[in-house]
Motif scaffolding. Structure first.
Motif, short mmCIF file in Angstrom:
data_model
loop_
_atom_site.label_atom_id
_atom_site.label_comp_id
_atom_site.label_asym_id
_atom_site.label_seq_id
_atom_site.Cartn_x
_atom_site.Cartn_y
_atom_site.Cartn_z
N ARG A 1 0.96 -1.26 -0.20
CA ARG A 1 0.24 0.46 0.17
C ARG A 1 0.84 1.62 -0.28
NH1 ARG A 1 -4.59 -2.28 4.85
NH2 ARG A 1 -5.35 -3.30 2.81
N HIS A 2 1.36 1.04 1.17
CA HIS A 2 2.76 2.69 1.09
C HIS A 2 3.73 2.82 -0.50
CE1 HIS A 2 5.18 5.11 3.95
NE2 HIS A 2 6.05 5.00 3.05
N LEU A 3 3.94 1.90 -1.68
CA LEU A 3 4.55 1.32 -2.66
C LEU A 3 3.86 1.48 -3.95
CD1 LEU A 3 7.82 -0.05 -1.83
CD2 LEU A 3 7.55 2.51 -1.12
N GLU A 4 2.17 1.98 -3.75
CA GLU A 4 1.20 1.87 -4.26
C GLU A 4 1.65 2.62 -5.82
OE1 GLU A 4 -2.52 0.92 -3.12
OE2 GLU A 4 -2.38 3.01 -3.51
N SER A 5 2.25 3.85 -5.89
CA SER A 5 2.47 4.43 -6.92
C SER A 5 4.08 5.17 -7.09
CB SER A 5 2.06 6.51 -6.61
OG SER A 5 2.33 7.34 -4.84
N SER A 6 4.88 4.08 -6.21
CA SER A 6 5.83 3.97 -6.59
C SER A 6 6.92 2.69 -7.15
CB SER A 6 7.07 3.39 -4.93
OG SER A 6 8.35 3.27 -5.02
N PRO A 7 7.79 3.12 -7.62
CA PRO A 7 7.81 2.23 -9.29
C PRO A 7 9.14 0.57 -8.23
CG PRO A 7 9.33 3.94 -9.01
CD PRO A 7 8.30 4.26 -8.10
N ILE A 8 9.48 0.89 -6.69
CA ILE A 8 9.98 0.08 -6.34
C ILE A 8 8.85 -1.32 -6.15
CG2 ILE A 8 10.49 -0.85 -3.64
CD1 ILE A 8 11.21 2.42 -3.34
N GLU A 9 9.41 -2.73 -5.88
CA GLU A 9 8.85 -3.82 -5.95
C GLU A 9 8.60 -4.15 -4.32
OE1 GLU A 9 7.30 -8.54 -8.27
OE2 GLU A 9 9.02 -6.48 -8.87
N VAL A 10 7.46 -4.77 -3.86
CA VAL A 10 7.92 -5.12 -2.37
C VAL A 10 7.56 -6.95 -3.22
CG1 VAL A 10 6.54 -5.61 -0.19
CG2 VAL A 10 6.20 -3.88 -1.47
N ILE A 11 8.54 -7.59 -2.24
CA ILE A 11 8.66 -9.41 -2.83
C ILE A 11 8.59 -9.66 -1.62
CG2 ILE A 11 9.68 -8.81 -4.70
CD1 ILE A 11 12.31 -9.61 -3.81
N ALA A 12 8.19 -11.20 -1.56
CA ALA A 12 8.35 -11.97 -0.98
C ALA A 12 9.40 -12.68 -0.22
CB ALA A 12 7.14 -12.49 -0.53
N GLN A 13 9.74 -13.11 0.68
CA GLN A 13 11.21 -13.81 1.17
C GLN A 13 11.03 -15.21 1.14
OE1 GLN A 13 12.78 -12.50 5.13
NE2 GLN A 13 12.11 -10.44 4.90
N ASN A 14 9.63 -15.89 1.12
CA ASN A 14 9.18 -17.59 1.27
C ASN A 14 8.45 -17.85 1.16
OD1 ASN A 14 10.46 -19.94 1.43
ND2 ASN A 14 10.06 -19.53 4.19
#
Ligand code: PEP
Length: 249
Positions: free
Chosen positions: A51-64
């Motif tokens: 949610r925090h990065l909705e308008s950001s090019p940074i992608e959130v990924i999972a560790q496992n």
């Protein structure tokens, strides 16, 4: 398509408040870059980070993730759960999962298959231990990790795979593989993939280096032709350091 990637693995660090503070700092300082920038916060903060990065090019990924669809696996997270909160990429095979949680090549192969079947992108981690390098078995160890956990993947799925070569002796130790050692191994990995598949797959997969990458050594490591970026642990927990590493690429 082979792309440049800088990914931060936050491991079991940063509570919710700290996660939001670090993401705000990263967003504010993010340089213009063609590289894909990714961060992997802990599970319970994935939703908030997305949610925090909705308008950001940074992608959130999972560790496992777990390989099962759903069911009686207390404490685990499925591919569907990740997708449902907006995650498209999952790290599989990190050396800490192998060493502390008993994740074998066989288990990792199941995770890779399950993630790809759901359409997730897989960042597959592998690398030799210090003993393997000292005994000059590092190439054969890496080759067997790839063969056993990854090479049953069909050729079409390789567009969804990112590789992260992480020599275990360099993770969190302050010791880094030299740029020459990284290049030598990355070239070997491409050769191994060419033999198992073909040159096009080998040339199109992004291969990241991980193991004590810092602002001070990132430029040299990233300058090697077969190094397409980095998986960053400790230095990803500090916005200025992570941004400096992004600039290095
Ligand atoms: C990692 O855990 O993937 C890693 C590379 O850690 P560090 O950068 O701290 O060595």
């Amino acid at each position: 398509m082979r792309s440049k990637i800088v990914a931060g693995n936050w491991k079991m660090n940063k509570n919710l408040t700290e996660t939001e503070t670090l993401l705000a700092a990263l967003s504010a300082k993010l340089p213009d870059t063609e590289a894909e920038v990714m961060v992997a916060p802990t599970y319970i903060n994935l939703t908030s980070a997305v949610r925090h990065l909705e308008s950001s090019p940074i992608e959130v990924i999972a560790q496992n993730m777990h390989f099962a669809e759903s069911g009686a696996y207390t404490g685990e997270i499925s591919a569907d759960m990740l997708l449902n909160v907006g995650i498209d990429t999952v790290i599989i095979g990190h050396s800490e999962r192998r060493a502390y949680f008993g994740e074998t090549d066989e288990i990792l192969a199941k995770k890779v298959t399950a993630a790809l079947a759901k359409g997730l992108r897989v960042m597959f981690c592998f690398g030799e231990e210090l003993e393997d390098r000292k005994s000059e078995n590092h190439f054969s160890v890496v080759q067997s990790q790839l063969k056993n956990a990854l090479f049953s993947v069909d050729a079409n799925s390789w567009s969804k795979i990112i590789l992260a070569y992480e020599p275990v002796w360099a993770i969190g130790t302050g010791e880094t593989a030299s740029p020459e050692q990284a290049q030598e191994m990355h070239a070997f990995i491409r050769k191994t993939i060419t033999e198992a598949y073909d040159t096009s797959i080998a040339n199109n997969v992004s291969i990241l280096y991980g193991g004590s990458v810092k602002p001070a050594n990132a430029v040299e490591i990233f300058s090697k032709p077969d190094v397409d970026g980095g998986l960053i642990g400790g230095a990803a927990l500090n916005a200025d350091d992570f941004v400096a590493i992004i600039k290095a690429i």
